[in-house]
Design a protein around this motif. Structure first.
Motif, PDB file in Angstrom:
ATOM      1  N   VAL A   2       0.829  -0.957  -0.090  1.00 49.45           N
ATOM      2  CA  VAL A   2      -0.123  -0.111  -0.072  1.00 49.45           C
ATOM      3  C   VAL A   2       0.990   1.160   0.070  1.00 49.45           C
ATOM      4  CG1 VAL A   2      -1.600   1.116   1.307  1.00 49.45           C
ATOM      5  CG2 VAL A   2      -2.145  -1.044   1.194  1.00 49.45           C
ATOM      6  N   GLY A   3       1.657   1.633   1.117  1.00 46.77           N
ATOM      7  CA  GLY A   3       3.132   1.932   1.215  1.00 46.77           C
ATOM      8  C   GLY A   3       3.407   2.210  -0.579  1.00 46.77           C
ATOM      9  N   THR A   4       4.316   1.597  -1.419  1.00 45.74           N
ATOM     10  CA  THR A   4       4.403   1.338  -2.268  1.00 45.74           C
ATOM     11  C   THR A   4       3.559   2.499  -3.690  1.00 45.74           C
ATOM     12  OG1 THR A   4       5.675  -0.024  -1.682  1.00 45.74           O
ATOM     13  CG2 THR A   4       5.619   0.055  -4.047  1.00 45.74           C
ATOM     14  N   MET A   5       2.479   1.727  -3.550  1.00 47.55           N
ATOM     15  CA  MET A   5       1.307   2.633  -3.977  1.00 47.55           C
ATOM     16  C   MET A   5       0.807   3.996  -4.369  1.00 47.55           C
ATOM     17  SD  MET A   5       0.903  -0.080  -6.524  1.00 47.55           S
ATOM     18  CE  MET A   5      -0.222   0.463  -7.782  1.00 47.55           C
ATOM     19  N   GLU A   6       0.740   4.209  -2.474  1.00 49.65           N
ATOM     20  CA  GLU A   6       0.488   5.426  -2.587  1.00 49.65           C
ATOM     21  C   GLU A   6       2.097   6.344  -3.254  1.00 49.65           C
ATOM     22  OE1 GLU A   6       0.456   7.352   1.782  1.00 49.65           O
ATOM     23  OE2 GLU A   6      -0.563   5.767   1.997  1.00 49.65           O
ATOM     24  N   MET A   7       2.992   6.121  -2.618  1.00 50.24           N
ATOM     25  CA  MET A   7       4.010   6.413  -3.273  1.00 50.24           C
ATOM     26  C   MET A   7       4.326   7.100  -4.855  1.00 50.24           C
ATOM     27  SD  MET A   7       6.279   7.746  -0.658  1.00 50.24           S
ATOM     28  CE  MET A   7       7.919   8.249  -1.049  1.00 50.24           C
ATOM     29  N   GLY A   9       1.733   6.952  -6.768  1.00 44.92           N
ATOM     30  CA  GLY A   9       0.958   7.995  -6.856  1.00 44.92           C
ATOM     31  C   GLY A   9       1.644   9.372  -6.099  1.00 44.92           C
ATOM     32  N   ILE A  10       2.234   9.967  -5.574  1.00 42.66           N
ATOM     33  CA  ILE A  10       2.574  10.936  -5.247  1.00 42.66           C
ATOM     34  C   ILE A  10       3.292  11.803  -6.161  1.00 42.66           C
ATOM     35  CG2 ILE A  10       3.864  12.111  -4.002  1.00 42.66           C
ATOM     36  CD1 ILE A  10       2.440  10.173  -1.586  1.00 42.66           C
ATOM     37  N   ASP A  12       3.496  10.435  -8.947  1.00 47.35           N
ATOM     38  CA  ASP A  12       2.631  10.805 -10.499  1.00 47.35           C
ATOM     39  C   ASP A  12       2.139  11.907 -10.603  1.00 47.35           C
ATOM     40  OD1 ASP A  12       3.201   8.310 -11.907  1.00 47.35           O
ATOM     41  OD2 ASP A  12       1.309   7.391 -11.325  1.00 47.35           O
ATOM     42  N   ARG A  13       1.766  12.543  -9.196  1.00 44.58           N
ATOM     43  CA  ARG A  13       0.894  13.938  -9.207  1.00 44.58           C
ATOM     44  C   ARG A  13       2.453  15.483  -9.446  1.00 44.58           C
ATOM     45  NH1 ARG A  13      -3.553  12.550  -3.570  1.00 44.58           N
ATOM     46  NH2 ARG A  13      -4.807  11.771  -5.091  1.00 44.58           N
TER      47      ARG A  13
END
Length: 147
Positions: A2-7, A9-10, A12-13
């Motif tokens: 989850v942390g990796t996918m969140e990173m 996403g960040i 990418d933004r």
């Protein structure tokens, strides 16, 4: 995971934000003024003259008023800088540069404030929001406030 996918996403933004900045009117004005400055031979002569005298100025600064050419170099530096600053292309570039820096500072401040009140972000072109230049030395020569 989850942390990796969140990173991801960040990141990418943040890339999207970078692209938006690169496509902004402020960035376009900066690029145009920089190009105009680089292509103007007279402006480049003034910039080069200032860079040359700045080397002499730094040498004089090591000895201060005790340097034999202190008065002459200090007067030349002020004169050449004034000539350079009065050039239309140089002035336009400096304005565009300040506007871009203001935009980047504003974005950094908004990102920092969205994280928390205690997060430091560049403000008015400074590296730290407390007014220091960010060199961290705190030496009397710079005016930094080392923490």
């Amino acid at each position: 995971m989850v942390g990796t996918m969140e990173m991801v996403g960040i990141l990418d933004r943040s890339e999207d934000l970078g692209k938006m900045i690169l496509q902004s009117d402020v960035m376009e004005a900066y690029n145009n003024s920089q190009k105009a400055l680089k292509e103007d031979k007279e402006s480049q002569k003034l910039v080069k003259a200032f860079a040359d005298i700045k080397d002499q100025y730094e040498d004089v600064q090591r000895f201060g008023r005790y340097h034999p050419d202190y008065s002459v170099i200090m007067k030349k530096v002020r004169t050449i800088k004034r000539e350079m600053d009065m050039d239309d292309k140089v002035a336009a570039f400096k304005i565009a540069e300040r506007n871009l820096q203001k935009l980047l500072d504003e974005i950094s401040g908004n990102v920092a404030m969205s994280v928390g009140d205690m997060i430091k972000a560049p403000k008015d072109g400074a590296a730290l929001s407390d007014g220091g230049c960010g060199c961290g030395s705190g030496s009397s020569g710079c005016g930094c406030k080392a923490s």
